[in-house]
Structure formats: structure tokens, C-alpha cells
Design an enzyme around this catalytic site. Structure first.
Site, PDB file in Angstrom:
ATOM      1  CD  GLU A  56      -8.527   2.104  -9.923  1.00 34.59           C
ATOM      2  OE1 GLU A  56      -9.561   1.750 -10.622  1.00 34.59           O
ATOM      3  OE2 GLU A  56      -7.457   1.682  -9.829  1.00 34.59           O
ATOM      4  CB  CYS A 251      -5.718  -1.766 -11.444  1.00 37.08           C
ATOM      5  SG  CYS A 251      -6.566  -2.939 -12.410  1.00 37.08           S
ATOM      6  CG  ASN A 382      -8.933  -4.522  -7.605  1.00 31.99           C
ATOM      7  OD1 ASN A 382     -10.245  -4.151  -7.498  1.00 31.99           O
ATOM      8  ND2 ASN A 382      -8.444  -4.268  -8.674  1.00 31.99           N
ATOM      9  CD  GLU A 383     -10.569  -6.803 -12.721  1.00 31.09           C
ATOM     10  OE1 GLU A 383     -11.552  -6.354 -12.978  1.00 31.09           O
ATOM     11  OE2 GLU A 383      -9.498  -6.323 -13.200  1.00 31.09           O
TER      12      GLU A 383
HETATM   13  O1  AHR Z   1     -12.535   0.341 -13.068  1.00 32.78           O
HETATM   14  C1  AHR Z   1     -11.264   0.456 -13.663  1.00 32.78           C
HETATM   15  C2  AHR Z   1     -10.604  -0.741 -13.539  1.00 32.78           C
HETATM   16  O2  AHR Z   1     -11.362  -2.252 -13.977  1.00 32.78           O
HETATM   17  C3  AHR Z   1     -10.153  -1.258 -12.097  1.00 32.78           C
HETATM   18  O3  AHR Z   1      -9.123  -0.495 -11.716  1.00 32.78           O
HETATM   19  C4  AHR Z   1     -10.032  -2.507 -12.144  1.00 32.78           C
HETATM   20  O4  AHR Z   1     -10.322  -3.357 -10.901  1.00 32.78           O
HETATM   21  C5  AHR Z   1     -10.719  -3.241 -13.369  1.00 32.78           C
HETATM   22  O5  AHR Z   1      -9.862  -4.072 -14.175  1.00 32.78           O
END
Ligand code: AHR
Length: 696
Positions: A56, A251, A382-383
Site C-alpha cells: 500500500e 485504505c 478492501n476492508e
Molecule cells: O495496513 C494498514 C491499514 O490497515 C490498511 O490500509 C487497512 O486495510 C487496514 O485498516
């Protein structure tokens, strides 16, 4: 087979190590440990791509990191257009610098610099780089920029690489610039190594110039590609031999708002045509008065696929599913407006795998990669969590599976490994016949130790698991004190043995985040740390490497049994190895009880120093002051068991470090933590019997 033996070793080592430093343990030793491997009962096949990496653009991962561009805000498109730049005047110089937008080099990045010089000497601007520009003595740097001459004279453009106090480390001049935008380039060789260099571009004498895309790259990028990636950073990834690369986040896939979500189509083609946007992590630069984290997309989707190919990793792109980051706005694309998002996913498959004659395949071919990239997996969101995610995932899955049943879909179970969001997502995804579910966990080392058996009880039917983000946290996330320590690394290793043992359920796994720049991070801990010139892998990195470089192909049942007769027991020791060092505040505890203590401020009562070296109390510590001595001071009894040893130690001199000993049950029979051993190149845990290493 290899990997299972390795797993068993890690399982053995964990309790041994922890007995040294943290947890009370009840290991059995003294007699050989019985390890039974049932080669006649092969279990699940281990996914060859199981151990991968999560990338990332956080902590200057891409811009200021992996993407080797050294000039920050090279196209003047940051919202504060001169961010990263300052005016620069040579004696006798005068002028002005402002940002204009009419008739730009490209419509995607409108802003450019207009430089007016009125004096007889130089006037221009200087760029600070990404917390400085890293320059190495004798290395060559590729400079390029666009220029347009607005005046009647033909001004000389001068470019300098600067060190401290404006010392010139390299310099070049351009004597001609036309009335239309024209790209100029040159190579500069730095005369010194400097982590915080700068780049100055100025007009000598009077003139008016427009300048844009002022760029500087090391010539030695990964595979020496122009506009390429930082070679030492890619090398660290290549060394891992990762099974897959998950990109571009994290993120940043989601963005704080949907307008600044990651849109892969804006990240391909000529670098000048890739529209810059704010980085989702910009606002987390709380310690900087003006955050300066933007995404130039110089590292875009083509480069990610190319990187995967270079390092032999399967590509795992994660796409926005119509949701902005749920830790921020949580903005949603209405369900009836989801089609463009789904179309992006379909087009990505064509970009990666389609023939060069297809619309998107042609764009890949135009970037000189006619062959497909062999995309097999895509992450939807993603999350994400909640019913809004499930609704969106279901629409993506229907459209993608209809058109591309060959592509496996990764779905999300939210940010935590066992909360309501997690259980809700798993139940729904199971109903939807999801293929791979992405679990995330940032927790204390104890969680990872306690959960090494987490997947033993998982339902064997239904979705498989991608442990897509995990890292043990010594304290709170993003605290400067949240260090990459050995305890966390070992806890992760223990947990990974559980993933591997359950390879029929767990298909993929990646530590997160990957990179941290020591001057520009928003998150701790990270797998690999760097500055503008240097890089190193943490203990956690070497755990990933251990697994990834020693992949198994089949799970074999393993039973580990200690000898019931012998109890792990023995005294302690402080050893210098070709070094001088001092020790103090030694405590041996069991639970909350102190079994023995020796603060070593006034005397060394109870210690049995060997005759070699010179042991004495000096300045409130027990010092061994001969820098070449190999010598140990022992204390305690052979029947000491089930204890935690803590102390303070520091090296004072010599060519290696020092060694902390526990479970000393006779000459050369002990467990020891060797810090700065092997020529001061490595640390290690050694299990010794009669002076011989049994395990290192
Ligand atoms: O790894 C850091 C962050 O942790 C990532 O961007 C996100 O997916 C998670 O909250």
C-alpha cells in the site's frame, strides 16, 4: 516436508525463547524432544502462492518510496501548488515564480510553473524531495523536464543537485528552449553521498520560462528501467520470493471520499497523463504542519502487474466496490449507480488478460506488454463490512462470475478477526458461496500465540481464508513505541504454523503494512523500514522470509512430545564474546514472585565469573572490560525452572556483541540469546548441549 519440519522447529523455539524474556513456560528438556512426522498420512496441499505480500502507498510506500522519482510535486499539481518548492536566488538574481494552468503539457495535470528572471544572475526554484533527495557518490541520475520559452531571448537553464549549504554536487545547463513545450533531459553524477539533497532549476540572466514535470530518477532503478522503481526496495521483495502481491492497498483503495478512491484507469499510460490525487493517509501526518502526501500514480496498475511478473508473484488487485473508507466518510455509491465500478473490474480483467486486439488489452500492448499478465484473482473492496458491503459484493460477484468464472474473487470480513462485523460478514459470504474471505488482524503477540490453533476448528466447507493483513503489535498501532520486536515476530511465526497446518482452509497470507519511511510514516510497525538511502528488514520480515523461502507442498501430521522425565531447568549466565559489556538489574521471576535478584550496583554476590576476561563492579554495573574476551559469569542453580529472566545490558567495545544464557545445566549445555554474533552480523537463539549447537 521441508516446511513442516521448519514449522515444528518454530514451534519448539517459541516456548524456548519466550522462557527467556516474557512468559513463564513449562518446557521439557534435557532429553531429546520426540517429533513424529507422519509421512504416510499426507494431508492438504499447500497453495504454492500462500505466502505473499501486501503493498500500500502508506508511510511513503510508493511516492517517496518504491516509485524512484526523487522530486516531490514534480508537476505542480498539489493543491498548494508550490509545496515542496522554494524560490532560489543566486547573488545578483531576482525574479518571481508562480503557477499557471493555461495551455498545459497535459489536460490531466493542468498546473505548471512560470519562472520570470529579471536579474543578471540566476533565479529559480529548489525542490526538497521526499524528506530530502537521496544521492549517492558516483551514481548517475536521469533528469528530465518540460520547458517553454516565453521571452524574446533564449535563456540558459541551469540545474544543480545540492548538498548542505547549497554545495553543488552535480550541475548541467540547457542552452536552447523553444516556444512550444519541449522535453529536455540530461544525466547528472553526484560527487557526494547525501540523504537530504535538493534539486535546483534556475534561469541564468533575464528570461521567462514555463516548466513542468521536473523529474529526477536514479539511473540504477530496478532492472534499470527509466521512470522505474527503487532497486533496493524491490530487491527486498524479490528476496521474499512472494507467492502473490496484493495491491494497491489498503485504505487507499477506498479513499476518504469516493472522489479520491483509487481508480486504476487513471494510473496507466504516459506518466504525465496520470492525474494526481490526495493520498488517503495524508491526514494522518498529524506531526506535520502541512501534510504533503499525494499519489502521482507513477507506480500505477501496469507497473504493479510488471512488478508481479518480475518477482514471480501472482497479481492480486483490490478494487473499490462503491464504498469509501468506513473509518472515514463511509460514503456509498448507490446500488443503482454501481455499474461503472463493476465495469472497472471487467475492464481490468481485459487489461490484464485480454488479447492485444481488445480495447483494454491494446492499452497494455501500447505499454509494450502484448503478452497477458495472467490475472487469476481480484479483491472486491478492501476492508469493508456491514450489509452495505454484502449488497455490493453480491452485485460484483454476479457480474464478474457470469463473464469470468475463471477469476477467483476475494471478499472482505472487515477490520477485526472475531467481532460482530466479522461474524456477520462470514455468515453472509458463506450464503453467497464466496470463494476467498479476507481476514485482518492487528493485535497483541499473545493473540497470535493463543490463536495458532484458530483454523484447526474452521469449517472445511465453504469459503477459503486469505489472512490479508496481520501484524503483532507490541503497543498501540501508529505509536512510535510500537516496535518490530522479536516477541511479535515469533508470535506471528507461531500463528503462521497454524495457517500452514490448515492449508486446506487458509490459501493466502500477507503481513501488513509492508514499507515504512523513517521520516514519513503514519503506521507502525512495518515489515521493512527505509530512509532515502538505506533499507532493512525487521525480525518480522525474516519470519516471512523463513516461511516463504521454505515452502512446503503437503501438510503432514506432526506430533511433538517432550521427554516426560526431564524438566527444562538450569542457571543463568552473562557472556561477552570478543567484546566488553556491562550488565545490571538482573531479576529471575516466576509469575509475580521474584526467585532471585541481583542489581549489580554494589556487588556481584552469587556470580561465578570464568577466569578469562576482567569482571568487576564499575559505575553501578557488572562490567567485563576486556574487549577481546570470551567469558561468562554464571549464577543460579541447576534446578531453577519455569522462570523469566530480565536484565539490562549494553555493549561497550569489541568486535561482536554479548550473550544471555538460561537453562545452563552443565558445561556448554544451555539456551542462549546471541546478540551481535557471527562477526556482529546476526542475532540468534541457540540451544546447546555440551558446547554443540543443537538448534540455531
Ligand atoms: O495496513 C494498514 C491499514 O490497515 C490498511 O490500509 C487497512 O486495510 C487496514 O485498516
Amino acid at each position: 516436508m521441508k516446511a513442516k519440519i521448519r514449522s515444528a522447529l518454530v514451534a519448539c523455539l517459541c516456548p524456548l525463547l519466550l522462557s527467556l524474556w516474557a512468559c513463564p513456560v513449562w518446557t521439557r528438556a534435557g532429553e531429546p524432544i520426540t517429533l513424529t512426522i507422519r509421512a504416510d498420512q499426507p494431508g492438504a496441499r499447500i497453495n504454492p502462492a500462500m505466502w505473499g505480500i501486501f503493498f500500500e502507498d502508506i508511510n511513503f510506500g510508493a511516492d517517496g518510496g518504491l516509485y524512484a522519482e526523487l522530486v516531490k510535486n514534480r508537476s505542480f499539481d498539489f493543491p498548494e501548488a508550490l509545496m515542496g518548492w522554494k524560490t532560489y536566488t543566486k547573488r545578483g538574481g531576482a525574479g518571481s515564480a508562480r503557477v499557471e494552468q493555461d495551455q498545459p503539457v497535459t489536460p490531466q495535470n493542468l498546473a505548471y510553473l512560470r519562472l520570470y528572471s529579471g536579474g543578471s544572475m540566476g533565479f529559480g526554484v529548489v525542490n526538497e524531495g521526499f524528506r530530502g533527495i537521496g544521492l549517492k557518490r558516483g551514481e548517475r541520475y536521469a533528469l528530465s523536464f518540460y520547458a517553454r520559452n516565453l521571452g524574446s531571448r533564449n535563456p540558459v537553464i541551469r540545474v544543480d543537485l545540492l548538498g548542505p549549504g547549497d554545495r553543488v554536487l552535480a550541475s548541467t545547463k540547457f542552452k536552447k528552449s523553444g516556444k512550444e513545450w519541449e522535453k529536455h533531459s540530461a544525466t547528472l553524477e553526484s560527487s557526494a553521498t547525501e540523504a537530504k539533497g535538493r534539486l535546483a532549476i534556475s534561469i541564468e540572466g533575464p528570461g521567462t520560462l514555463d516548466l513542468d514535470f521536473i523529474s529526477l530518477f536514479p539511473e540504477k532503478t530496478w532492472k534499470n528501467r527509466s521512470d522505474g522503481l527503487r532497486a533496493d526496495m524491490v530487491q527486498m521483495l524479490a528476496d521474499l520470493k512472494p507467492g502473490f502481491l496484493r495491491f494497491p492497498g489498503g485504505c487507499i483503495v477506498e479513499g476518504r471520499y469516493l472522489t479520491n478512491r483509487y481508480q486504476w484507469k487513471t494510473t496507466i499510460g504516459a506518466p504525465e497523463d496520470r492525474e494526481l490525487i490526495i493520498n488517503r493517509w495524508n491526514d494522518e501526518f498529524k506531526h506535520r504542519p502541512t501534510p504533503d502526501y499525494y499519489q502521482s500514480f507513477g507506480l500505477g496498475f501496469f507497473e504493479y502487474f510488471q512488478l508481479c511478473e518480475d518477482i514471480g508473484a501472482e497479481p492480486l488487485p483490490i478494487l473499490n466496490c462503491g464504498m469509501a473508507c468506513q473509518f472515514n466518510s463511509g460514503e456509498l455509491a448507490p446500488l443503482d449507480q454501481l455499474d461503472p465500478y463493476i465495469q472497472d473490474a471487467l475492464d481490468l480483467i481485459e487489461f490484464a488478460n485480454g488479447p492485444a486486439t481488445s480495447v483494454w488489452g491494446a492499452k497494455r500492448a501500447a505499454m509494450e506488454h502484448p503478452a497477458p499478465f495472467k490475472l487469476k484473482m481480484i479483491g472486491v473492496g478492501n476492508e469493508q463490512w456491514g450489509p452495505q458491503y454484502i449488497e455490493r459484493y453480491a452485485r460484483f460477484a454476479k457480474a464478474l462470475k457470469e463473464r469470468h468464472p475463471e477469476i477467483q474473487l476475494v471478499s472482505s470480513a472487515g477490520p477485526a478477526p472475531a467481532d460482530d462485523r466479522f461474524h456477520f460478514a462470514w455468515a453472509k459470504l458463506r450464503d453467497l458461496d464466496a470463494e476467498i474471505v479476507d481476514e485482518h488482524c492487528y493485535a497483541a503477540p499473545q493473540w497470535f500465540l493463543d490463536n495458532a490453533g484458530r483454523y484447526d476448528a474452521y469449517d472445511r466447507r465453504g469459503p477459503k481464508v486469505f489472512m490479508g493483513e496481520f501484524a503483532a503489535q507490541s503497543v498501540a498501532i501508529a505509536s512510535p513505541k510500537n516496535r518490530n520486536n522479536l516477541e511479535c515476530a515469533l508470535a506471528e511465526a507461531a500463528y503462521m504454523t497454524g495457517m500452514e497446518r490448515n492449508a486446506d482452509v487458509v490459501r493466502l497470507s500477507s503481513y501488513a503494512p509492508l514499507f515504512g519511511h523513517i521520516d514519513a510514516w503514519q503506521w507502525t510497525p512495518n515489515l521493512i523500514w527505509c530512509d532515502n538511502l538505506r533499507i532493512y528488514g525487521t525480525p518480522n520480515y525474516y519470519v516471512q522470509l523463513l516461511f516463504s523461502r521454505n515452502r512446503g507442498d503437503l501438510v503432514l501430521p506432526v506430533a511433538l512430545r517432550d521427554s516426560p522425565q526431564a524438566v527444562a531447568a538450569g542457571g543463568i549466565g552473562l557472556c561477552t564474546y570478543k567484546s566488553a559489556a556491562e550488565f545490571k538489574e538482573v531479576r529471575v521471576t516466576r509469575g509475580s514472585a521474584t526467585l532471585w535478584s541481583s542489581n549489580l550496583a554494589a556487588n556481584a554476590d552469587g556470580w561465578r565469573p570464568e577466569s578469562a576476561g576482567s569482571w568487576s563492579i564499575r559505575e553501578n554495573a557488572y562490567r567485563q572490560s576486556e574487549p577481546t574476551a570470551i567469558t561468562t559469569a554464571f549464577a543460579g542453580e541447576k534446578d531453577w525452572s519455569d522462570y523469566t529472566l530480565s536484565l539490562k545490558a549494553r555493549k561497550l567495545d569489541g568486535s561482536e556483541g554479548f550473550i544471555i544464557i538460561v537453562r545452563n545445566s552443565g558445561p556448554g549445555s544451555q539456551v542462549q540469546w546471541n546478540l551481535g554474533g557471527w562477526g556482529n552480523k546476526q542475532h540468534g537463539i541457540q540451544v546447546l548441549s555440551g558446547g554443540q549447537d543443537l538448534i540455531v
